[in-house]
Design a protein around this motif. Structure first.
Motif: not given
Lengths: 159, 292
Positions: A70-83
């Motif tokens: 859940t933490v990783e999914i939220l980070a992927a969606v709401y924080l800027d990712s390398p991609t």
């Protein structure tokens, strides 16, 4: 044959451990293997019940996945990712569906946390995601503070 | 000495006829519980719509429709139930293993860098399906009933579970060394963000958390060699490992149930003693029975 296959799989698994990478179905079994440091960032959330925001809480019960996913999914969606960053429209849509999912609910199982219960007769209408910093030297988990560098990274609503 | 121990482990498990059905039921039950508790299709859709699309994933990333995901879940639940109940046809066992692997792989695929580390269930399910793990003699698939093959498969499953601990220990030593061997920082971080009320109290005892960190690391690394060295007392190691999981549940709410739930079948002495004498040269009546 069984022993040879088992030995081959064991060697592949150990190589994953040495390289510290997970590639399904092989896992490095690297859970908790390193510390994020004495000061580290953490995602937190507040929910709005139509009248007021809740206190800062953990995000583990926002999705029906294991808390660490859940933490990783939220980070992927709401924080800027390398991609690249997910668009604001997509984030708003994700939040809307997340809140709807919480209203439908799910049960706790193993490392999956249930959604926080809304006050009687109300539902969660808004979600605010925040980034905080925890300083291990000063942090007290019993009082859940102090939390440093609190910043809002997203605010979304069910409608 | 070592050769004798290896022979004892891979060719000398005389209770395999009784233990293997117990293992099959345990593995099937663990897989069934896992599948039943997988996210519902609607919840998965909400997440997949963002996670499996650009910019997070390339165009054309595999995605199961609601109907396909639900059908796969129901089929796998049916096959696992049949197989767990003792339907011995190889197609049922391999079908259950394939369905479970597909589902487990798809759930991991949603966020491939991290998933619930339960892929040992895939390995054990395939291993169980590769032999006749039922408790009754069979004339339909005599090759799958070979005692040597079944004994070796049982040993492989026992070592597959033990390997997980040594991998975890090696990973901590190689990639987190100081925070585990030195100040035990990673233990305090874990208690700070995941601690139960008991875990939060433990957070304030740094000497104890430092000691626990070292004990965990040493215990995990030594688990596999200890299993070989203390093979006759493997049940004791299994109880120790289950105790370790109980402690992590008490302090962190993480219990890794899908591993220790298999230990009674894999390691503990069986209550029902129906162990048959067996050696590498089966007696004539045994050979005749399997060839009939």
């Amino acid at each position: 044959m069984a022993v040879a296959t088992g030995a081959a799989c064991a060697v592949i698994a150990i190589v994953h451990t040495l390289r510290d990478e997970n590639r399904w179905p092989f896992t490095a079994n690297n859970m908790f293997n390193r510390s994020p440091g004495a000061q580290f960032p953490q995602l937190r959330m507040q929910l709005h019940d139509g009248e007021q925001w809740t206190e800062l809480g953990n995000v583990y019960g926002l999705l029906p996945f294991e808390f660490f996913r859940t933490v990783e999914i939220l980070a992927a969606v709401y924080l800027d990712s390398p991609t690249g960053a997910v668009s604001e429209d997509r984030r708003a849509e994700f939040t809307r569906r997340l809140l709807e999912g919480m209203e439908r609910g799910w049960h706790a199982f193993d490392e999956i946390e249930p959604p926080p219960p809304a006050p009687r007769g109300r539902r969660w209408e808004g979600l605010r995601l925040l980034l905080v910093t925890i300083d291990l030297e000063r942090f007290d988990p019993i009082v859940d503070g102090p939390l440093d560098d609190i910043s809002v990274i997203h605010e979304g609503w069910i409608e | 000495m070592i050769r004798q121990r290896v022979r004892e482990i891979f060719a000398g498990q005389m209770d395999v006829d009784v233990r293997l059905p117990f293992v099959r039921v345990s593995v099937a039950a663990a897989c069934l519980i896992t599948v039943v508790n997988m996210p519902r299709a609607r919840a998965l859709d909400a997440v997949s719509d963002t996670l499996l699309q650009p910019p997070l994933r390339p165009v054309g990333t595999l995605r199961l429709s609601t109907v396909k995901y639900t059908a796969l879940r129901l089929t796998t639940i049916t096959l696992l139930t049949l197989w767990g109940l003792g339907v011995r046809h190889p197609a049922i066992g391999y079908g259950a293993a394939t369905g479970f692997a597909a589902l487990n792989g798809y759930i991991a695929h949603i966020l491939p860098q991290i998933w619930n580390f339960n892929t040992h269930l895939n390995a054990l399910l395939i291993a169980c399906a590769a032999v006749d793990s039922s408790g009754r003699p069979s004339t339909t698939f005599p090759g799958r009933r070979s005692h040597a093959r079944r004994g070796a498969v049982l040993a492989v499953m026992q070592f597959a579970t033990a390997l997980i601990y040594s991998q975890a220990g090696l990973s901590k030593l190689l990639h987190g060394g100081r925070s585990w061997l030195g100040d035990g920082e990673v233990v305090r971080v874990s208690l700070a963000v995941l601690g139960t009320p008991a875990g939060k109290r433990l957070f304030h005892r740094p000497t104890l958390t430092k000691l626990l960190g070292r004990l965990v690391l040493i215990g995990e690394i030594c688990f596999l060699p200890a299993l070989v060295a203390l093979w006759p007392f493997r049940w004791l190691l299994a109880i120790g490992a289950a105790g370790f999981h109980l402690l992590t549940a008490v302090y962190l709410r993480i219990n890794f149930w899908h591993l220790w739930a298999l230990y009674p079948a894999l390691f503990l002495p069986l209550l029902k003693k129906r162990v048959k004498q067996w050696d590498l040269h089966p007696r004539p009546h045994q050979t005749n029975r399997t060839q009939r």
